[in-house]
Structures are given as C-alpha cells and as structure tokens.
Design a protein around this motif. Structure first.
Motif, short mmCIF file in Angstrom:
data_model
loop_
_atom_site.label_atom_id
_atom_site.label_comp_id
_atom_site.label_asym_id
_atom_site.label_seq_id
_atom_site.Cartn_x
_atom_site.Cartn_y
_atom_site.Cartn_z
N UNK A 232 0.84 -1.19 0.00
CA UNK A 232 0.00 0.00 0.00
C UNK A 232 0.88 1.25 0.00
N UNK A 233 0.49 2.26 -0.81
CA UNK A 233 1.26 3.49 -0.91
C UNK A 233 0.49 4.66 -0.31
N UNK A 234 -0.74 4.87 -0.78
CA UNK A 234 -1.53 6.02 -0.32
C UNK A 234 -2.99 5.80 -0.69
N UNK A 235 -3.88 6.45 0.08
CA UNK A 235 -5.30 6.39 -0.21
C UNK A 235 -5.95 7.74 0.04
N UNK A 236 -7.12 7.94 -0.58
CA UNK A 236 -7.86 9.18 -0.41
C UNK A 236 -9.35 8.86 -0.40
N UNK A 237 -10.06 9.46 0.56
CA UNK A 237 -11.50 9.24 0.66
C UNK A 237 -12.26 10.19 -0.27
N UNK A 238 -13.55 9.98 -0.36
CA UNK A 238 -14.38 10.87 -1.15
C UNK A 238 -14.33 12.30 -0.63
N UNK A 239 -14.16 12.44 0.67
CA UNK A 239 -14.11 13.76 1.28
C UNK A 239 -12.75 14.41 1.24
#
Length: 124
Positions: free
Chosen positions: A47-54
């Motif tokens: 895993x590197x990075x994630x972003x939510x809808x918000x």
C-alpha cells in the motif's frame, strides 16, 4: 462495472519527480475510497496512499512527505505526485478503488477494482 486506467509511469533518475494518473470509467466510484499500491519483483503488493471521497488522505511511512495523492474531476480521477524519487520506489504502480468503504483502508483485499498497472523505474 468499473474500469481503472493508469498513466504516467516511466524511467527517471533519483531525485526526479513523476506524476501518475488514474481514471475510473463505467460506474462511478466517487463515493468510495481510491488508492495506490505498488509491487516490486519478488515482493508483495504494498500500500502506498489512499484518499477518501471527502479528501482525507493517508500515506505509508516510506512515501510520506514525498508523495501527494489528490482527487478531482467529480472524484473519479486520482493523481499521485511523486517527488524525490529513490531507486527503492521502483515498482509497478496500481490504482485501486472500493465503494464498500468510506474510510481509509490499506489492505489490498479491501479494494474490489484494480487498474492494469504502470511501471515506474528509478535508476541512474
């Protein structure tokens, strides 16, 4: 059905920057979480990075302060701005999306849709 298509990989030198993009088509993923993973030869997918809808973001320790994930275009597109690239960043980078979770998730099994991957090579 959702399709994810990555672009922007390539060969760069240590210290260079590179920007990856991922666009979703088919059904929208705008309400879910999107992220980036990478896999080097002989290693597990990381895993590197994630972003939510918000717009909430999270990064692995190995890329924190160097990589920036962003989301736009109705939230079905994400970018990964990679700065200060190192040889150990060499890997195939995969975009992933889930509409089953709304908070940051890091395990590959949490994501149900994946792109085909784009190669990033950092070498002098």
């Amino acid at each position: 059905q959702v399709q994810l298509v990555e672009s922007g990989g390539g060969l760069v030198q240590p210290g260079d920057s590179l920007r990856l993009a991922c666009a979703a088509s088919g059904r929208t993923v705008s309400t879910g979480v999107m992220g980036w993973f990478r896999q080097a030869p002989g290693k597990q997918r990381e895993w590197v990075a994630s972003i939510t809808s918000g717009g909430l973001t999270d990064y692995s320790e190995s890329v924190k302060d160097r990589f920036i994930i962003s989301r736009h275009n109705g939230k079905d597109t994400i970018d990964l701005q990679m700065n200060g690239l190192k040889p150990e960043d060499t890997a195939t980078y995969y975009c992933a999306a889930t509409v089953k979770y709304y908070r940051i998730v890091r395990a590959p099994r949490m994501y149900e849709t994946w792109g085909q991957g784009t190669q990033v090579t950092v070498s002098s």
